[in-house]
Design an enzyme around this catalytic site. Structure first.
Site, short mmCIF file in Angstrom:
data_model
loop_
_atom_site.label_atom_id
_atom_site.label_comp_id
_atom_site.label_asym_id
_atom_site.label_seq_id
_atom_site.Cartn_x
_atom_site.Cartn_y
_atom_site.Cartn_z
N HIS A 54 -18.09 65.59 156.00
CA HIS A 54 -16.64 65.33 156.07
C HIS A 54 -16.27 66.61 154.93
O HIS A 54 -16.19 66.13 153.95
CB HIS A 54 -16.24 63.99 155.71
N ARG A 58 -10.59 74.55 155.41
CA ARG A 58 -9.34 75.55 155.26
C ARG A 58 -9.43 76.59 156.26
O ARG A 58 -9.97 76.70 157.26
CB ARG A 58 -8.87 75.58 154.03
N HIS A 218 -14.55 57.76 154.60
CA HIS A 218 -14.28 57.66 153.42
C HIS A 218 -13.57 56.07 152.75
O HIS A 218 -12.43 55.94 152.70
CB HIS A 218 -13.04 58.65 152.94
N ASP A 281 -15.53 64.71 151.83
CA ASP A 281 -14.22 64.87 151.96
C ASP A 281 -13.54 66.10 151.29
O ASP A 281 -12.38 66.15 150.90
CB ASP A 281 -13.28 63.49 152.02
N HIS A 285 -6.78 72.03 147.60
CA HIS A 285 -5.35 72.26 147.64
C HIS A 285 -5.45 73.24 146.33
O HIS A 285 -5.87 72.92 145.42
CB HIS A 285 -4.44 71.27 147.41
O1 DOR Z 1 -6.38 63.15 150.85
C1 DOR Z 1 -6.68 63.97 152.06
N1 DOR Z 1 -6.58 65.10 152.42
N2 DOR Z 1 -7.06 62.93 153.16
C2 DOR Z 1 -7.07 63.31 154.19
O2 DOR Z 1 -7.53 62.69 155.13
C3 DOR Z 1 -6.95 64.72 154.77
C4 DOR Z 1 -7.05 65.47 153.49
C5 DOR Z 1 -6.63 67.08 153.57
O3 DOR Z 1 -7.04 67.59 154.70
O4 DOR Z 1 -6.03 67.55 152.87
#
Ligand code: DOR
Length: 420
Positions: A54, A58, A218, A281, A285
């Site tokens: 997971h 990007r 998650h 996950d 950002h």
């Molecule tokens: O916090 C999250 N960010 N949960 C998600 O399911 C998607 C992810 C993202 O792509 O930024």
């Protein structure tokens, strides 16, 4: 002549042995003959490299957050040699053309092995995405998230039916979102509550086609584990981070599903044995993206590079066993996807990570994700010194060999599907 010998590595069962490689394969464990390339691995613990099922790598128009080069560098430096990328890219992976574009982008830049999932949306037939090479479908959003639109229960039911008819794996993001816009981590936790997660999982159980075993992404609370159907994934951030570790409106702790109170974090960790898979996950950002009000901040935390280091540190402390860690990070993820795991047997992928078992302090300036921050700043981790992928050294003492990562299509892949 052997291509590579790792001398005196410590194996998971405690034995000390040489590992000899030829033509990308592990050919001998024991006392090995000489090779032009030898590495002294005394005091390094060698385990099968992880498959992180997971990640959000990007790239494309989101390359300021991460791209396949930096994301795969982060993976390798964290002992991960195979990543499964999520389809909530911009635009999302909903057509074979878009899917194949994504594969080409990754092939050009990735340094670790990779597979790519396909998106799910009402009216999109999964057949041609499956034939195009999708490893699995999803994460399918049962609730909206950053860059992910939710399906209604009826849409989810229809989609799961067509995915199951293909024999393909489905991975589901289960949450329920209450009303209101959160201004703090506590409000975010209440709006996307553990009780809502349980209700969402109950709804998924009710609509599943008979015999289907989905993969649940998650899981953020211990109460969800007995309710979740199929395989259960938990992230390092839900195991190691809690609301109390952040200031109330710290956007760098904002993620979906949300971080929970410390008592819940502990309860989830205590349920370690009921967790099938640990996946990061990894959802980077930029610092600028997060430098807005809590209400406006995107959700997501980076984590592919720190996942194994945090867990190996728990192995070092004796909190979890090495065999359970290997099972949840290297074996079970591949079982769920139906792909060969990394390991020492002849029919496995010969990908390994070798750890010094000495903790270091996690610092964002030594990590490789382009986003430039980590929620684990100042915590302890045990990082690998050496990573081998397909029998070749790909990372050693902070240097990369820059061998391209190999693409692994899913089981439905058909060369020359007419739609492609
Ligand atoms: O916090 C999250 N960010 N949960 C998600 O399911 C998607 C992810 C993202 O792509 O930024």
């Amino acid at each position: 002549m052997l291509d590579l010998v790792l001398r005196n590595a410590t194996l998971p069962d405690g034995r000390v042995a040489d590992l000899a490689f030829q033509n990308g394969r592990l050919v001998h464990i024991g006392r090995a003959a000489r090779s032009d390339q030898e590495v002294d691995c005394t005091a390094l613990l060698c385990i099968p490299a992880a498959t992180d099922i997971h990640v959000h790598m990007r790239g494309g128009i989101q390359s300021a957050k991460e791209d396949w080069r930096t994301g795969s560098m982060a993976a390798l430096a964290g002992g991960v040699t195979m990543v499964v990328d999520q389809p909530n890219t911009i635009p999302p992976l909903l057509t074979p053309d878009r899917y194949l574009e994504r594969v080409l982008e990754a092939k050009e830049h990735a340094l670790c092995g990779f597979a790519i999932n396909a998106g799910v949306s009402p009216g999109v037939d999964p057949l041609h995405l499956w034939r195009a090479g999708a490893m699995a479908f999803g994460e399918i959003f049962a609730a909206p998230s950053s860059y992910g639109d939710a399906l209604t229960p009826e849409e989810l039911k229809q989609s799961l039916r067509s995915i199951h008819a293909l024999g393909a794996p489905a991975t589901i993001h289960a949450e329920e979102v209450g009303s209101g816009i959160p201004d703090s981590l506590q409000e975010h936790h209440q709006i996307r509550s553990p009780e809502g997660e349980v209700r969402s999982l109950q709804m998924i159980r009710d609509i599943l086609p008979p015999g289907m075993k989905p993969h649940i992404c998650h899981i953020s609370s211990s109460a969800s584990l007995p309710v979740a159907p199929g395989s259960k994934e938990v992230t390092p951030h839900h195991l190691f981070l809690s609301i109390e570790q952040f200031t109330p409106d710290d956007t760098f702790g904002r993620v979906n599903p949300p971080l929970r109170p410390e008592s819940e974090r502990r309860a989830l960790f205590a349920a370690w044995e009921s967790i099938d898979i640990i996946a990061s996950d990894h959802a980077p950002h930029t610092i600028e993206d997060k430098a807005v009000s809590f209400a406006e901040a995107p959700s997501g935390l980076p984590g592919v590079e720190t996942m194994l280091p945090l867990l190996m540190n728990e192995v070092r402390k004796g909190t979890i066993t090495l065999s359970s860690l290997i099972d949840k990070t290297a074996v079970a993820p591949c079982r769920v996807l139906g792909i060969p795991p990394a390991g020492f047997a002849p029919d496995q992928r010969h990908d390994f990570a070798l750890y010094p078992m000495e903790p270091v302090t996690i610092r964002s300036d030594t990590l490789h994700s382009k986003c430039g921050w980590t929620p684990y700043e100042g915590m302890e981790g045990v990082f690998p010194d050496l990573v081998v992928q397909n029998g070749e050294i790909v990372y050693y003492e902070s240097e990369y060999s820059c061998i391209p990562g190999i693409y692994l299509p899913g089981r439905g892949y058909q060369v020359g599907d007419p739609i492609q």
